[in-house]
Design a protein around this motif. Structure first.
Motif, PDB file in Angstrom:
ATOM      1  N   LYS A  68       2.595   6.836  -6.879  1.00 38.35           N
ATOM      2  CA  LYS A  68       1.658   7.866  -7.328  1.00 38.35           C
ATOM      3  C   LYS A  68       2.075   9.263  -6.896  1.00 38.35           C
ATOM      4  CE  LYS A  68      -2.482   6.952  -6.063  1.00 38.35           C
ATOM      5  NZ  LYS A  68      -3.778   6.493  -5.558  1.00 38.35           N
ATOM      6  N   GLY A  69       3.041   9.362  -5.985  1.00 41.18           N
ATOM      7  CA  GLY A  69       3.458  10.673  -5.489  1.00 41.18           C
ATOM      8  C   GLY A  69       2.541  11.219  -4.416  1.00 41.18           C
ATOM      9  N   ASP A  70       1.741  10.352  -3.819  1.00 38.92           N
ATOM     10  CA  ASP A  70       0.794  10.786  -2.796  1.00 38.92           C
ATOM     11  C   ASP A  70       1.413  10.898  -1.406  1.00 38.92           C
ATOM     12  OD1 ASP A  70      -1.180  10.906  -4.686  1.00 38.92           O
ATOM     13  OD2 ASP A  70      -2.097   8.985  -4.162  1.00 38.92           O
ATOM     14  N   ILE A  71       2.637  10.429  -1.253  1.00 40.71           N
ATOM     15  CA  ILE A  71       3.311  10.474   0.043  1.00 40.71           C
ATOM     16  C   ILE A  71       4.755  10.899  -0.193  1.00 40.71           C
ATOM     17  CG2 ILE A  71       4.061   8.048   0.081  1.00 40.71           C
ATOM     18  CD1 ILE A  71       3.067   8.038   3.039  1.00 40.71           C
ATOM     19  N   THR A  86       0.841  -1.197   0.000  1.00 39.28           N
ATOM     20  CA  THR A  86       0.000   0.000   0.000  1.00 39.28           C
ATOM     21  C   THR A  86       0.875   1.246   0.000  1.00 39.28           C
ATOM     22  OG1 THR A  86      -1.749  -1.174   1.182  1.00 39.28           O
ATOM     23  CG2 THR A  86      -1.802   1.247   1.255  1.00 39.28           C
ATOM     24  N   LEU A  87       1.898   1.243   0.845  1.00 44.40           N
ATOM     25  CA  LEU A  87       2.810   2.380   0.907  1.00 44.40           C
ATOM     26  C   LEU A  87       3.570   2.549  -0.401  1.00 44.40           C
ATOM     27  CD1 LEU A  87       4.115   4.696   2.402  1.00 44.40           C
ATOM     28  CD2 LEU A  87       5.706   3.051   3.426  1.00 44.40           C
ATOM     29  N   ARG A  88       4.006   1.451  -0.993  1.00 44.37           N
ATOM     30  CA  ARG A  88       4.723   1.536  -2.270  1.00 44.37           C
ATOM     31  C   ARG A  88       3.845   2.175  -3.339  1.00 44.37           C
ATOM     32  NH1 ARG A  88       5.132  -0.371  -7.058  1.00 44.37           N
ATOM     33  NH2 ARG A  88       3.405  -1.805  -6.806  1.00 44.37           N
ATOM     34  N   HIS A 104      15.689   1.300  -4.302  1.00 48.79           N
ATOM     35  CA  HIS A 104      14.818   1.195  -3.132  1.00 48.79           C
ATOM     36  C   HIS A 104      14.211   2.544  -2.751  1.00 48.79           C
ATOM     37  CE1 HIS A 104      16.369  -2.845  -2.516  1.00 48.79           C
ATOM     38  NE2 HIS A 104      17.581  -2.343  -2.723  1.00 48.79           N
ATOM     39  N   TRP A 105      12.991   2.487  -2.221  1.00 47.85           N
ATOM     40  CA  TRP A 105      12.319   3.676  -1.733  1.00 47.85           C
ATOM     41  C   TRP A 105      12.920   4.111  -0.412  1.00 47.85           C
ATOM     42  CZ3 TRP A 105       9.216   6.544  -4.580  1.00 47.85           C
ATOM     43  CH2 TRP A 105       8.607   5.977  -5.677  1.00 47.85           C
ATOM     44  N   VAL A 106      12.991   5.424  -0.204  1.00 50.99           N
ATOM     45  CA  VAL A 106      13.500   6.003   1.036  1.00 50.99           C
ATOM     46  C   VAL A 106      12.484   7.035   1.525  1.00 50.99           C
ATOM     47  CG1 VAL A 106      15.375   7.305   2.102  1.00 50.99           C
ATOM     48  CG2 VAL A 106      15.876   5.687   0.259  1.00 50.99           C
ATOM     49  N   PHE A 107      12.257   7.033   2.834  1.00 51.69           N
ATOM     50  CA  PHE A 107      11.305   7.934   3.463  1.00 51.69           C
ATOM     51  C   PHE A 107      11.995   8.618   4.641  1.00 51.69           C
ATOM     52  CE2 PHE A 107       9.226   4.314   1.612  1.00 51.69           C
ATOM     53  CZ  PHE A 107       8.137   4.822   0.939  1.00 51.69           C
ATOM     54  N   ILE A 108      11.629   9.857   4.919  1.00 49.90           N
ATOM     55  CA  ILE A 108      12.153  10.579   6.073  1.00 49.90           C
ATOM     56  C   ILE A 108      11.062  10.583   7.140  1.00 49.90           C
ATOM     57  CG2 ILE A 108      12.980  12.806   6.936  1.00 49.90           C
ATOM     58  CD1 ILE A 108      14.100  13.294   4.098  1.00 49.90           C
ATOM     59  N   ASP A 109      11.432  10.172   8.343  1.00 47.83           N
ATOM     60  CA  ASP A 109      10.440  10.025   9.408  1.00 47.83           C
ATOM     61  C   ASP A 109       9.649  11.304   9.668  1.00 47.83           C
ATOM     62  OD1 ASP A 109      12.582  11.354  10.623  1.00 47.83           O
ATOM     63  OD2 ASP A 109      12.533  10.126  12.442  1.00 47.83           O
ATOM     64  N   GLU A 110      10.306  12.455   9.642  1.00 49.63           N
ATOM     65  CA  GLU A 110       9.621  13.728   9.878  1.00 49.63           C
ATOM     66  C   GLU A 110       8.586  14.006   8.786  1.00 49.63           C
ATOM     67  OE1 GLU A 110      12.566  16.803  10.270  1.00 49.63           O
ATOM     68  OE2 GLU A 110      13.691  15.625  11.722  1.00 49.63           O
ATOM     69  N   ASP A 111       8.938  13.697   7.538  1.00 51.49           N
ATOM     70  CA  ASP A 111       8.000  13.893   6.431  1.00 51.49           C
ATOM     71  C   ASP A 111       6.774  13.004   6.584  1.00 51.49           C
ATOM     72  OD1 ASP A 111       9.761  15.715   5.331  1.00 51.49           O
ATOM     73  OD2 ASP A 111      10.545  14.321   3.827  1.00 51.49           O
ATOM     74  N   LEU A 112       6.992  11.776   7.021  1.00 57.71           N
ATOM     75  CA  LEU A 112       5.866  10.853   7.213  1.00 57.71           C
ATOM     76  C   LEU A 112       4.960  11.332   8.350  1.00 57.71           C
ATOM     77  CD1 LEU A 112       7.595   7.382   6.780  1.00 57.71           C
ATOM     78  CD2 LEU A 112       6.314   8.705   5.085  1.00 57.71           C
TER      79      LEU A 112
END
Length: 67
Positions: free
Chosen positions: A26-29, A19-21, A37-45
C-alpha cells in the motif's frame, strides 16, 4: 545503514510478516521491491515507528475531556 528483508523487518517492528507486506504494498511504510523481494532500511523503519508515536499521541484525548 543496514538493509533488512521482510522477515527481519517484521521482527524489528514486532509485526507479522504478512502485515508488513501489506503495508509495503500500500506504500504505507518505507520500502522497495527492486526484484522479487521486499527490502527495508533499518533507519527508515525506526523513523516510521517514531512518527507513529506522534500520531498515537494526537489520537488520545486529554483526561477530563468528553465528546
Amino acid at each position: 545503514m543496514k538493509t533488512l528483508d521482510l522477515v527481519e523487518a517484521a521482527n524489528f517492528l514486532r509485526l507479522h510478516p504478512e502485515t508488513l507486506r501489506r503495508l509495503a504494498v500500500k506504500g504505507d511504510i518505507p520500502s522497495a521491491k527492486p526484484g522479487k523481494h521486499w527490502v527495508f532500511i533499518d533507519e527508515d523503519l525506526a523513523n516510521w515507528l517514531r512518527s507513529r508515536y506522534a500520531e498515537q499521541a494526537r489520537a488520545v484525548e486529554p483526561r477530563g475531556q468528553t465528546r
